[in-house]
Scaffold this motif. Structure first.
Motif, PDB file in Angstrom:
ATOM      1  N   LYS A  96       0.843  -1.196   0.000  1.00 40.35           N
ATOM      2  CA  LYS A  96       0.000   0.000   0.000  1.00 40.35           C
ATOM      3  C   LYS A  96       0.879   1.248   0.000  1.00 40.35           C
ATOM      4  CE  LYS A  96      -3.575  -2.345   2.748  1.00 40.35           C
ATOM      5  NZ  LYS A  96      -4.336  -2.331   4.016  1.00 40.35           N
ATOM      6  N   GLY A  97       0.234   2.394  -0.248  1.00 40.23           N
ATOM      7  CA  GLY A  97       0.951   3.658  -0.180  1.00 40.23           C
ATOM      8  C   GLY A  97       2.056   3.762  -1.204  1.00 40.23           C
ATOM      9  N   ARG A  98       3.182   4.353  -0.788  1.00 42.10           N
ATOM     10  CA  ARG A  98       4.266   4.629  -1.718  1.00 42.10           C
ATOM     11  C   ARG A  98       4.900   3.358  -2.264  1.00 42.10           C
ATOM     12  NH1 ARG A  98       9.548   5.122   0.401  1.00 42.10           N
ATOM     13  NH2 ARG A  98       9.852   6.814  -1.096  1.00 42.10           N
ATOM     14  N   TYR A  99       4.836   2.261  -1.507  1.00 38.89           N
ATOM     15  CA  TYR A  99       5.463   1.026  -1.969  1.00 38.89           C
ATOM     16  C   TYR A  99       4.549   0.202  -2.876  1.00 38.89           C
ATOM     17  CZ  TYR A  99       9.235   2.115   1.218  1.00 38.89           C
ATOM     18  OH  TYR A  99      10.292   2.734   1.850  1.00 38.89           O
ATOM     19  N   SER A 100       3.424   0.767  -3.255  1.00 36.34           N
ATOM     20  CA  SER A 100       2.587   0.116  -4.266  1.00 36.34           C
ATOM     21  C   SER A 100       3.126   0.405  -5.666  1.00 36.34           C
ATOM     22  CB  SER A 100       1.138   0.592  -4.153  1.00 36.34           C
ATOM     23  OG  SER A 100       1.050   1.985  -4.403  1.00 36.34           O
ATOM     24  N   ARG A 101       4.172   1.211  -5.731  1.00 29.77           N
ATOM     25  CA  ARG A 101       4.835   1.514  -7.007  1.00 29.77           C
ATOM     26  C   ARG A 101       6.165   0.763  -7.067  1.00 29.77           C
ATOM     27  NH1 ARG A 101       5.160   7.726  -8.370  1.00 29.77           N
ATOM     28  NH2 ARG A 101       5.851   6.751 -10.311  1.00 29.77           N
ATOM     29  N   VAL A 102       6.385   0.108  -8.184  1.00 27.96           N
ATOM     30  CA  VAL A 102       7.596  -0.698  -8.363  1.00 27.96           C
ATOM     31  C   VAL A 102       8.851   0.146  -8.166  1.00 27.96           C
ATOM     32  CG1 VAL A 102       8.962  -1.926 -10.086  1.00 27.96           C
ATOM     33  CG2 VAL A 102       6.551  -2.465  -9.832  1.00 27.96           C
ATOM     34  N   ALA A 103       8.852   1.363  -8.692  1.00 27.83           N
ATOM     35  CA  ALA A 103      10.038   2.217  -8.604  1.00 27.83           C
ATOM     36  C   ALA A 103      10.416   2.503  -7.157  1.00 27.83           C
ATOM     37  CB  ALA A 103       9.800   3.521  -9.355  1.00 27.83           C
ATOM     38  N   ASN A 104       9.435   2.719  -6.289  1.00 23.14           N
ATOM     39  CA  ASN A 104       9.731   3.020  -4.887  1.00 23.14           C
ATOM     40  C   ASN A 104      10.264   1.802  -4.139  1.00 23.14           C
ATOM     41  OD1 ASN A 104       8.980   5.691  -5.158  1.00 23.14           O
ATOM     42  ND2 ASN A 104       6.862   5.331  -4.543  1.00 23.14           N
ATOM     43  N   VAL A 105       9.744   0.632  -4.467  1.00 23.40           N
ATOM     44  CA  VAL A 105      10.269  -0.603  -3.860  1.00 23.40           C
ATOM     45  C   VAL A 105      11.722  -0.794  -4.297  1.00 23.40           C
ATOM     46  CG1 VAL A 105      10.028  -3.101  -3.679  1.00 23.40           C
ATOM     47  CG2 VAL A 105       7.992  -1.667  -3.807  1.00 23.40           C
ATOM     48  N   MET A 106      11.976  -0.577  -5.576  1.00 24.84           N
ATOM     49  CA  MET A 106      13.328  -0.737  -6.116  1.00 24.84           C
ATOM     50  C   MET A 106      14.293   0.255  -5.467  1.00 24.84           C
ATOM     51  SD  MET A 106      14.784  -2.713  -8.380  1.00 24.84           S
ATOM     52  CE  MET A 106      16.228  -2.847  -9.431  1.00 24.84           C
ATOM     53  N   LYS A 107      13.830   1.468  -5.256  1.00 27.58           N
ATOM     54  CA  LYS A 107      14.684   2.489  -4.641  1.00 27.58           C
ATOM     55  C   LYS A 107      15.067   2.089  -3.218  1.00 27.58           C
ATOM     56  CE  LYS A 107      14.930   7.444  -3.640  1.00 27.58           C
ATOM     57  NZ  LYS A 107      14.229   8.761  -3.789  1.00 27.58           N
ATOM     58  N   GLU A 108      14.107   1.584  -2.453  1.00 25.66           N
ATOM     59  CA  GLU A 108      14.386   1.172  -1.082  1.00 25.66           C
ATOM     60  C   GLU A 108      15.380   0.016  -1.052  1.00 25.66           C
ATOM     61  OE1 GLU A 108      14.414   1.297   2.976  1.00 25.66           O
ATOM     62  OE2 GLU A 108      13.507   2.740   1.566  1.00 25.66           O
ATOM     63  N   LEU A 109      15.220  -0.929  -1.960  1.00 25.43           N
ATOM     64  CA  LEU A 109      16.160  -2.059  -2.031  1.00 25.43           C
ATOM     65  C   LEU A 109      17.562  -1.573  -2.420  1.00 25.43           C
ATOM     66  CD1 LEU A 109      13.916  -4.742  -3.770  1.00 25.43           C
ATOM     67  CD2 LEU A 109      14.664  -4.713  -1.379  1.00 25.43           C
ATOM     68  N   ALA A 110      17.621  -0.588  -3.321  1.00 23.30           N
ATOM     69  CA  ALA A 110      18.920  -0.039  -3.731  1.00 23.30           C
ATOM     70  C   ALA A 110      19.604   0.658  -2.557  1.00 23.30           C
ATOM     71  CB  ALA A 110      18.729   0.935  -4.886  1.00 23.30           C
ATOM     72  N   LEU A 111      18.832   1.377  -1.755  1.00 23.51           N
ATOM     73  CA  LEU A 111      19.395   2.045  -0.580  1.00 23.51           C
ATOM     74  C   LEU A 111      19.886   1.028   0.452  1.00 23.51           C
ATOM     75  CD1 LEU A 111      16.798   4.937  -0.160  1.00 23.51           C
ATOM     76  CD2 LEU A 111      19.177   5.159  -0.874  1.00 23.51           C
ATOM     77  N   MET A 112      19.133  -0.052   0.630  1.00 26.00           N
ATOM     78  CA  MET A 112      19.547  -1.102   1.568  1.00 26.00           C
ATOM     79  C   MET A 112      20.814  -1.788   1.070  1.00 26.00           C
ATOM     80  SD  MET A 112      15.817  -2.722   2.549  1.00 26.00           S
ATOM     81  CE  MET A 112      16.330  -3.579   4.029  1.00 26.00           C
ATOM     82  N   GLN A 113      20.903  -1.986  -0.229  1.00 27.56           N
ATOM     83  CA  GLN A 113      22.099  -2.599  -0.799  1.00 27.56           C
ATOM     84  C   GLN A 113      23.332  -1.747  -0.503  1.00 27.56           C
ATOM     85  OE1 GLN A 113      23.969  -1.344  -3.828  1.00 27.56           O
ATOM     86  NE2 GLN A 113      25.446  -2.847  -3.055  1.00 27.56           N
TER      87      GLN A 113
END
Length: 230
Positions: free
Chosen positions: A154-171
């Motif tokens: 839900k919310g901002r993480y319902s967009r693929v780009a935002n999920v990808m960005k968070e994973l990139a930051l965690m990486q």
């Protein structure tokens, strides 16, 4: 706390932060020589890579082959986070029975809610798995698939780009090697993911070669009339 004390505390915090490390040309060359690749000369260790292609193209086989190769070459454990049930489907195939037996370095996690009272966002379940991998010193994580994570969140993480960005930051924060699997119709539709990945594994089927165009019947008739006039 007074204004002066607050400023003093902030100053100390800034002074104790890690300073950037600058490399001279020799140091840069040496760091490049030590680069290790996890898949061909595409996915480098401690980077994020995206494997993309149409939904009907099976990506699980290659992802697991990469994981097994990492383990067999003594490059540490691999965590496979399945958010779409792809791993269960893969293990259910008769041809894959026993393929993972004896490989203690291959760890799996099926992203799901603990119970009916679990109010976490689905994306947080996946992010928590990545943080836990880092906590247990697991350096390589494969995530399937980013489309499913966004669809169930839900919310901002319902967009693929935002999920990808968070994973990139965690990486970047944890220094992990992350392989993200994505279902995309074309390479162009995967462009939104490339801003966050250092490399990509293209699973799109090759385009058929274009056949030479045949002359139209009208053109043939015109040429025939021209020759008859001559």
């Amino acid at each position: 706390m007074t204004h002066e004390q607050l400023n003093s505390k902030n100053q100390v915090t800034m002074e104790t932060m890690d300073e950037p490390v600058f490399l001279n040309p020799v140091e840069l060359e040496n760091s490049t020589k030590n680069t290790r690749y996890l898949y061909e000369r595409i996915w480098r260790e401690s980077t994020l890579c995206v494997m993309h292609g149409p939904r009907e193209v099976d990506k699980t086989d290659l992802a697991i082959d990469i994981a097994l190769d990492i383990i067999k070459n003594n490059r540490g454990k691999v965590l496979y986070v399945s958010a779409d049930g792809s791993l269960a489907k893969w293990t259910a195939r008769k041809a894959n029975f026993g393929k993972l037996s004896g490989l203690g370095g291959f760890l799996t996690y099926s992203a799901r809610f603990n119970d009916a009272e679990d109010e976490r966002d689905f994306s947080e379940i996946v992010f928590q798995a990545v943080r836990t991998a880092h906590k247990h010193r697991i350096k390589t994580v494969i995530i399937s698939s980013i489309n499913r994570i966004a669809a169930m969140s839900k919310g901002r993480y319902s967009r693929v780009a935002n999920v990808m960005k968070e994973l990139a930051l965690m990486q970047m924060r944890y220094g992990l090697s992350i392989l993200v699997i994505a279902d995309t119709k074309t390479k162009r539709s995967a462009n939104v993911l490339f801003d966050y990945a250092e490399s990509d594994i293209d699973m799109n089927p090759p385009k058929p070669e274009k056949k030479p165009r045949k002359a139209s019947a009208k053109k043939d008739a015109t040429e025939a009339n021209d020759s008859s006039v001559e």
